[in-house]
Design a protein around this motif. Structure first.
Motif, PDB file in Angstrom:
ATOM      1  N   THR A 191      28.051  -1.579  21.228  1.00 25.81           N
ATOM      2  CA  THR A 191      27.149  -0.975  20.250  1.00 25.81           C
ATOM      3  C   THR A 191      26.517   0.306  20.772  1.00 25.81           C
ATOM      4  O   THR A 191      26.407   1.290  20.036  1.00 25.81           O
ATOM      5  CB  THR A 191      26.040  -1.978  19.875  1.00 25.81           C
ATOM      6  N   ASN A 230      27.467 -12.403  19.753  1.00 31.96           N
ATOM      7  CA  ASN A 230      26.932 -11.810  18.521  1.00 31.96           C
ATOM      8  C   ASN A 230      26.959 -10.285  18.549  1.00 31.96           C
ATOM      9  O   ASN A 230      27.000  -9.628  17.500  1.00 31.96           O
ATOM     10  CB  ASN A 230      25.506 -12.294  18.271  1.00 31.96           C
ATOM     11  N   ALA A 263      29.690  -7.518  16.680  1.00 36.75           N
ATOM     12  CA  ALA A 263      29.633  -6.920  15.337  1.00 36.75           C
ATOM     13  C   ALA A 263      28.373  -6.093  15.118  1.00 36.75           C
ATOM     14  O   ALA A 263      28.158  -5.582  14.021  1.00 36.75           O
ATOM     15  CB  ALA A 263      29.724  -8.017  14.270  1.00 36.75           C
ATOM     16  N   ALA A 264      27.537  -5.961  16.140  1.00 36.34           N
ATOM     17  CA  ALA A 264      26.243  -5.284  15.968  1.00 36.34           C
ATOM     18  C   ALA A 264      26.432  -3.782  15.763  1.00 36.34           C
ATOM     19  O   ALA A 264      27.314  -3.161  16.349  1.00 36.34           O
ATOM     20  CB  ALA A 264      25.360  -5.537  17.182  1.00 36.34           C
ATOM     21  N   VAL A 265      25.566  -3.220  14.938  1.00 39.11           N
ATOM     22  CA  VAL A 265      25.572  -1.786  14.655  1.00 39.11           C
ATOM     23  C   VAL A 265      24.192  -1.236  14.990  1.00 39.11           C
ATOM     24  O   VAL A 265      23.171  -1.772  14.538  1.00 39.11           O
ATOM     25  CB  VAL A 265      25.915  -1.509  13.183  1.00 39.11           C
ATOM     26  N   ASP A 283      20.726  -1.079  12.590  1.00 32.49           N
ATOM     27  CA  ASP A 283      20.807  -1.853  11.338  1.00 32.49           C
ATOM     28  C   ASP A 283      19.877  -3.064  11.312  1.00 32.49           C
ATOM     29  O   ASP A 283      19.927  -3.884  10.411  1.00 32.49           O
ATOM     30  CB  ASP A 283      22.244  -2.286  11.057  1.00 32.49           C
ATOM     31  N   ALA A 305      21.341  -6.654  10.881  1.00 31.07           N
ATOM     32  CA  ALA A 305      21.956  -7.075   9.620  1.00 31.07           C
ATOM     33  C   ALA A 305      23.383  -7.569   9.829  1.00 31.07           C
ATOM     34  O   ALA A 305      23.848  -8.472   9.131  1.00 31.07           O
ATOM     35  CB  ALA A 305      21.938  -5.930   8.610  1.00 31.07           C
ATOM     36  N   ARG A 306      24.078  -6.970  10.799  1.00 26.74           N
ATOM     37  CA  ARG A 306      25.456  -7.373  11.082  1.00 26.74           C
ATOM     38  C   ARG A 306      25.512  -7.973  12.479  1.00 26.74           C
ATOM     39  O   ARG A 306      25.102  -7.343  13.450  1.00 26.74           O
ATOM     40  CB  ARG A 306      26.382  -6.165  10.971  1.00 26.74           C
ATOM     41  N   ALA A 307      25.989  -9.196  12.526  1.00 26.81           N
ATOM     42  CA  ALA A 307      26.127  -9.886  13.813  1.00 26.81           C
ATOM     43  C   ALA A 307      27.276 -10.859  13.715  1.00 26.81           C
ATOM     44  O   ALA A 307      27.496 -11.482  12.667  1.00 26.81           O
ATOM     45  CB  ALA A 307      24.848 -10.626  14.193  1.00 26.81           C
ATOM     46  N   ALA A 308      28.029 -10.984  14.786  1.00 30.71           N
ATOM     47  CA  ALA A 308      29.052 -12.016  14.850  1.00 30.71           C
ATOM     48  C   ALA A 308      28.372 -13.365  15.105  1.00 30.71           C
ATOM     49  O   ALA A 308      27.158 -13.445  15.293  1.00 30.71           O
ATOM     50  CB  ALA A 308      30.051 -11.681  15.956  1.00 30.71           C
TER      51      ALA A 308
END
Length: 318
Positions: free
Chosen positions: A64, A91, A94-96, A99, A102-105
Motif C-alpha cells: 500500500t 488484510n 487489498a488496502a488502499v 480510503d 474501506a477496502r481490506a482483504a
C-alpha cells in the motif's frame, strides 16, 4: 540446564490508524516509533541489558505504502544486531492509501486456503527480503492466526520455526491443533512449533506472556516458575507500538515500566535463561511437558488495579 528465552516483538502497522484516515507517514510513525518508545527505544534498552530479541516484521503494508518505510525499520533493527523474521497480516493485500480501511482483504490467515496461504507467505517473504532482511526461517501469523495449512505452507517454503500457537487465543484465530496449555516447543507437522508462554489466571483460563497482558510481578513469577521447573523455553511477546498509548501519541508509563523491568529481569538471569535468536537455532528440548504458572488471586488483583490506572490515565491521549 538452561531455559532459552525468545523475546519477540511483532512489528506491524496498526490498522486503526489507517481506518482513522491518517497519512501513511503518520501511520508508520505511530505504529513503529510512537512517542519515543517504539522500535528504536526498545533496541536501546535491549542493547543496554545485552539481550537478544526477534522482531517479527510484517512487510505487507509495503503493498500500500511502498517498500521504503518498511526498509527503514528493517535496517534499524539489523543495524542494532537484532534479528528480523516474518509476520503477516493478510488484510493489507487489498488496502488502499487514504480510503479509511474501506477496502481490506480477509483479516485472519486461517480464513485462506492452503494454496492461498502459500501464495501469501511466499509474497510476504519476497517483500521482506526486498527490504534487506535475510531470508526468514521463523514465522508468526498476525493475531497468532495459523492452522495446519499454515504449517504445511511454511514447510513447503523452507521455514524451520513457527511461533503462532497462543493458548489464550485458541481455538480462534490461533487454530493450530494443539492443546491450549501447550507452551513447550515441539516438532509438529514438519515444523518446530514455539508456542507463546502462558500463565493460568484461573482454572482453564490463560493469559499470554505479553507486556500489556501481565504485570511486572506476574512476569517475574512466570520467569521464576520456568526456571525452577526447567522449562524447555520461554516465549515472550511485545509489539512495536505496545509501549505507547493506543493513539500512539504518548508513552504508556505502565507498559514502559513493565518492559524495562522485564529486560532487567532477563539480564539478571542471562546465564540460566539466555535470550536467543531463531537464527541461532538453539538446542531445544522438544516435546517436554511444561505446565504454565498457576493462578494467584493476589497477583491478578494487583494487575487489574494497575491496568485500571493505565486505562484511566496512561491511555488518555495528549
Amino acid at each position: 540446564m538452561t531455559s532459552p528465552v525468545f523475546l519477540t516483538v511483532d512489528t506491524e502497522l496498526m490498522w486503526r490508524h489507517h481506518s482513522d484516515g491518517l497519512a501513511g507517514a503518520e501511520i508508520f510513525a505511530r505504529s513503529l516509533e510512537p512517542a519515543g518508545v517504539g522500535v528504536s527505544y526498545q533496541l536501546e534498552v535491549l542493547a543496554r541489558h545485552g539481550l537478544k530479541a526477534c522482531f517479527f516484521v510484517d512487510p505487507m503494508p509495503a503493498l500500500t505504502f511502498g517498500l521504503a518505510p518498511v526498509r527503514a525499520i528493517v535496517e534499524t533493527i539489523l543495524a542494532a544486531g537484532q534479528e528480523v523474521q516474518l509476520h503477516l497480516h493478510p488484510n493489507w493485500t487489498a488496502a488502499v492509501a487514504g480510503d479509511k480501511g474501506a477496502r481490506a482483504a480477509r483479516f485472519e490467515l486461517v480464513e485462506y486456503s492452503l494454496a492461498e496461504q502459500c501464495d501469501l507467505i511466499r509474497g510476504a517473504t519476497a517483500l521482506l527480503v526486498a527490504t534487506g532482511a535475510p531470508p526468514p526461517i521463523a514465522f508468526r501469523g498476525g493475531s497468532y492466526s495459523a492452522n495446519a495449512d499454515t504449517l504445511t505452507a511454511l514447510v513447503e517454503l523452507g521455514f524451520v520455526y513457527d511461533s503462532s500457537h497462543n493458548g489464550s487465543e485458541h481455538p480462534w484465530p490461533s487454530a493450530i491443533d494443539l492443546p491450549s496449555a501447550q507452551i513447550a516447543p515441539l516438532a509438529h507437522l514438519g515444523m518446530i512449533e514455539v508456542p507463546v508462554t502462558l500463565i493460568e489466571e484461573k482454572a482453564g483460563a490463560f493469559r499470554n506472556f505479553q507486556i500489556c497482558a501481565l504485570s511486572a510481578g506476574e512476569m517475574r513469577a512466570a520467569l521464576d516458575h520456568a526456571r525452577d521447573q526447567r522449562h524447555a523455553a520461554v516465549t515472550i511477546v511485545s509489539h512495536s507500538f505496545e509501549l505507547a498509548n493506543r493513539a500512539g501519541t504518548r508513552p504508556n508509563a505502565v507498559h514502559v515500566r513493565r518492559f524495562e523491568a522485564l529486560c532487567a529481569l532477563l539480564a539478571e538471569r542471562a546465564t540460566e535463561m539466555p535470550t536467543v535468536h531463531f537464527v541461532d537455532r538453539p538446542a531445544l528440548r522438544l516435546g517436554q511437558y511444561d505446565v504454565p504458572l498457576g493462578p494467584d488471586p493476589l497477583r491478578t488483583r494487583w494487575r487489574q488495579a494497575e491496568q485500571l490506572w493505565s486505562n484511566m490515565v496512561a491511555e488518555r491521549a495528549a
